[in-house]
Design a protein around this motif. Structure first.
Motif, PDB file in Angstrom:
ATOM      1  N   LEU A  91       3.580   8.961  24.862  1.00 41.19           N
ATOM      2  CA  LEU A  91       3.837   7.966  23.838  1.00 41.19           C
ATOM      3  C   LEU A  91       3.051   8.173  23.101  1.00 41.19           C
ATOM      4  N   TYR A  92       1.363   7.960  23.734  1.00 41.23           N
ATOM      5  CA  TYR A  92       0.743   7.845  23.088  1.00 41.23           C
ATOM      6  C   TYR A  92      -0.573   8.902  21.720  1.00 41.23           C
ATOM      7  N   ARG A  93       0.622  10.324  21.992  1.00 41.13           N
ATOM      8  CA  ARG A  93       0.378  11.125  21.212  1.00 41.13           C
ATOM      9  C   ARG A  93       1.509  11.191  19.622  1.00 41.13           C
ATOM     10  N   ARG A  94       2.707  10.573  19.785  1.00 42.26           N
ATOM     11  CA  ARG A  94       3.122   9.690  18.677  1.00 42.26           C
ATOM     12  C   ARG A  94       2.655   8.419  18.512  1.00 42.26           C
ATOM     13  N   LEU A  95       2.037   7.718  18.890  1.00 46.72           N
ATOM     14  CA  LEU A  95       1.588   6.858  17.837  1.00 46.72           C
ATOM     15  C   LEU A  95       0.461   7.456  17.580  1.00 46.72           C
ATOM     16  N   MET A  96      -0.345   8.081  18.109  1.00 44.30           N
ATOM     17  CA  MET A  96      -2.119   8.511  16.835  1.00 44.30           C
ATOM     18  C   MET A  96      -1.063   9.612  15.279  1.00 44.30           C
ATOM     19  N   ALA A  97      -0.016  10.162  15.930  1.00 44.76           N
ATOM     20  CA  ALA A  97       0.536  10.986  14.723  1.00 44.76           C
ATOM     21  C   ALA A  97       1.521   9.868  13.477  1.00 44.76           C
ATOM     22  N   ALA A  98       1.731   8.568  13.631  1.00 46.67           N
ATOM     23  CA  ALA A  98       2.098   7.456  13.157  1.00 46.67           C
ATOM     24  C   ALA A  98       1.066   7.124  12.614  1.00 46.67           C
ATOM     25  N   TYR A  99       0.362   7.084  13.334  1.00 43.01           N
ATOM     26  CA  TYR A  99      -1.018   6.076  12.484  1.00 43.01           C
ATOM     27  C   TYR A  99      -1.720   7.588  11.457  1.00 43.01           C
ATOM     28  N   TYR A 100      -1.324   8.659  11.827  1.00 38.42           N
ATOM     29  CA  TYR A 100      -1.783   9.821  11.038  1.00 38.42           C
ATOM     30  C   TYR A 100      -1.170   9.306   9.351  1.00 38.42           C
ATOM     31  N   GLY A 101       0.135   9.449   9.877  1.00 39.23           N
ATOM     32  CA  GLY A 101       0.796   9.170   8.366  1.00 39.23           C
ATOM     33  C   GLY A 101       0.999   8.202   7.745  1.00 39.23           C
ATOM     34  N   PHE A 102       0.193   7.050   8.189  1.00 38.28           N
ATOM     35  CA  PHE A 102       0.054   5.388   7.234  1.00 38.28           C
ATOM     36  C   PHE A 102      -1.225   6.152   7.112  1.00 38.28           C
ATOM     37  N   TYR A 103      -2.528   6.518   7.795  1.00 35.64           N
ATOM     38  CA  TYR A 103      -3.689   6.536   6.672  1.00 35.64           C
ATOM     39  C   TYR A 103      -4.387   7.652   6.163  1.00 35.64           C
ATOM     40  N   GLN A 104      -2.862   8.379   6.184  1.00 31.84           N
ATOM     41  CA  GLN A 104      -3.347   9.558   5.040  1.00 31.84           C
ATOM     42  C   GLN A 104      -2.941   9.643   3.584  1.00 31.84           C
ATOM     43  N   PRO A 105      -1.767   9.675   3.381  1.00 31.70           N
ATOM     44  CA  PRO A 105      -1.420   8.658   2.240  1.00 31.70           C
ATOM     45  C   PRO A 105      -2.432   7.789   1.874  1.00 31.70           C
ATOM     46  N   LEU A 106      -2.621   6.256   2.391  1.00 30.04           N
ATOM     47  CA  LEU A 106      -3.158   5.250   1.716  1.00 30.04           C
ATOM     48  C   LEU A 106      -4.991   5.718   1.656  1.00 30.04           C
ATOM     49  N   GLU A 107      -5.402   6.581   2.953  1.00 28.57           N
ATOM     50  CA  GLU A 107      -6.869   6.670   2.043  1.00 28.57           C
ATOM     51  C   GLU A 107      -7.011   7.763   0.832  1.00 28.57           C
ATOM     52  N   GLN A 108      -5.806   8.572   0.909  1.00 26.78           N
ATOM     53  CA  GLN A 108      -5.492   9.201  -0.135  1.00 26.78           C
ATOM     54  C   GLN A 108      -5.655   8.962  -1.653  1.00 26.78           C
ATOM     55  N   ARG A 109      -5.065   7.456  -0.780  1.00 29.08           N
ATOM     56  CA  ARG A 109      -4.758   6.887  -2.515  1.00 29.08           C
ATOM     57  C   ARG A 109      -5.596   5.721  -2.670  1.00 29.08           C
ATOM     58  N   LEU A 110      -6.502   5.684  -1.929  1.00 25.76           N
ATOM     59  CA  LEU A 110      -7.737   4.687  -1.677  1.00 25.76           C
ATOM     60  C   LEU A 110      -8.649   5.851  -2.800  1.00 25.76           C
ATOM     61  N   HIS A 111      -9.018   6.625  -2.513  1.00 30.10           N
ATOM     62  CA  HIS A 111     -10.177   7.934  -3.117  1.00 30.10           C
ATOM     63  C   HIS A 111      -9.496   8.192  -4.741  1.00 30.10           C
ATOM     64  N   VAL A 112      -8.347   8.576  -4.961  1.00 30.89           N
ATOM     65  CA  VAL A 112      -8.084   9.048  -6.230  1.00 30.89           C
ATOM     66  C   VAL A 112      -7.731   7.814  -7.243  1.00 30.89           C
ATOM     67  N   LEU A 113      -7.534   6.864  -6.927  1.00 31.40           N
ATOM     68  CA  LEU A 113      -8.140   5.560  -7.699  1.00 31.40           C
ATOM     69  C   LEU A 113      -9.204   5.678  -7.720  1.00 31.40           C
ATOM     70  N   ALA A 114     -10.445   5.755  -7.141  1.00 29.58           N
ATOM     71  CA  ALA A 114     -11.133   5.487  -7.071  1.00 29.58           C
ATOM     72  C   ALA A 114     -11.700   3.634  -7.386  1.00 29.58           C
ATOM     73  N   LEU A 115     -10.970   3.214  -6.377  1.00 25.17           N
ATOM     74  CA  LEU A 115     -11.038   2.232  -6.191  1.00 25.17           C
ATOM     75  C   LEU A 115     -11.796   1.479  -5.170  1.00 25.17           C
ATOM     76  N   ILE A 116     -12.885   2.207  -4.353  1.00 30.15           N
ATOM     77  CA  ILE A 116     -13.442   1.406  -3.463  1.00 30.15           C
ATOM     78  C   ILE A 116     -14.685   0.853  -3.961  1.00 30.15           C
ATOM     79  N   PRO A 117     -14.533  -0.607  -3.400  1.00 28.15           N
ATOM     80  CA  PRO A 117     -15.706  -1.530  -4.134  1.00 28.15           C
ATOM     81  C   PRO A 117     -16.944  -0.894  -4.575  1.00 28.15           C
ATOM     82  N   THR A 118     -17.775  -0.514  -5.161  1.00 30.35           N
ATOM     83  CA  THR A 118     -18.916   0.473  -5.458  1.00 30.35           C
ATOM     84  C   THR A 118     -19.658  -1.022  -4.678  1.00 30.35           C
TER      85      THR A 118
END
Length: 201
Positions: free
Chosen positions: A40-67
């Motif tokens: 279950l822990y492995r599945r949970l971390m895989a699910a976290y990855y599935g959310f963080y991966q596109p979200l972090e990517q979006r934050l960086h692609v948009l270059a909207l991380i506050p200066t």
């Protein structure tokens, strides 16, 4: 024209506005359930990855991380990926994991701040989860639980720095609303995603 009436600080507004969603999600995460085993822990971390991966990517692609925030210090994905490797997934398996398509809208620096508030807060909360995973599953930073202690000894300091950064933003009420709406959306979308991956109680 900004109103002269006092309004709550950005941090206070975020805490108040997200409290219900935060508590609801915490109750459903299986970290403190008797059901928590390695699978279950492995599945949970895989699910976290599935959310963080596109979200972090979006934050960086948009270059909207506050200066002013050194975002390179706050990227979680490589650590999450290393955990999945330690838990037995190879690169091909990690790359094949489903990723969340329904993400909070990040169309301004204020929205990026709201999303970052949730991600940074989760990092602080990881300290409690790290101890639980160590007791229940015998995992540590080298065997699949590094994500829960991603900042290590700097966790408290980085959280304080982030809160200070929020405190220094001189946002009007409309921008504050953008921040809190984005934070609430992040909690909501994260819970929906974890639900879809069948890792919640």
């Amino acid at each position: 024209m900004s109103s002269a009436a006092p309004h709550p600080s950005l941090i206070q507004a975020l805490r108040t506005e997200t409290a219900t969603l935060h508590i609801a999600l915490e109750k459903r995460l299986p970290f403190f359930s008797e059901r928590l085993d390695l699978a279950l822990y492995r599945r949970l971390m895989a699910a976290y990855y599935g959310f963080y991966q596109p979200l972090e990517q979006r934050l960086h692609v948009l270059a909207l991380i506050p200066t002013g925030l050194d975002q390179s210090l706050r990227v979680k994905l490589p650590v999450l990926r290393a955990d999945l490797t330690a838990l037995g997934l190879d690169d091909a398996a990690i790359d094949a994991l489903p990723t969340c398509q329904a993400l909070p809208r990040i169309d301004s620096r204020a929205a990026a701040l709201g999303v970052s508030y949730v991600l940074e807060g989760a990092t602080l909360g990881g300290q409690i989860l790290r101890r639980r995973v160590a007791e229940q599953l015998g995992l540590d930073a080298s065997s699949g639980a590094a994500f829960l202690d991603v900042y290590g000894e700097f966790t408290g300091r980085r959280w304080k720095d982030f809160l200070q950064y929020l405190d220094d933003r001189n946002l009007d009420q409309a921008q504050t609303l953008e921040v809190t709406n984005a934070a609430k959306a992040t909690f909501t979308y994260f819970e929906h995603w974890l639900d879809s991956q069948e890792v919640l109680l």
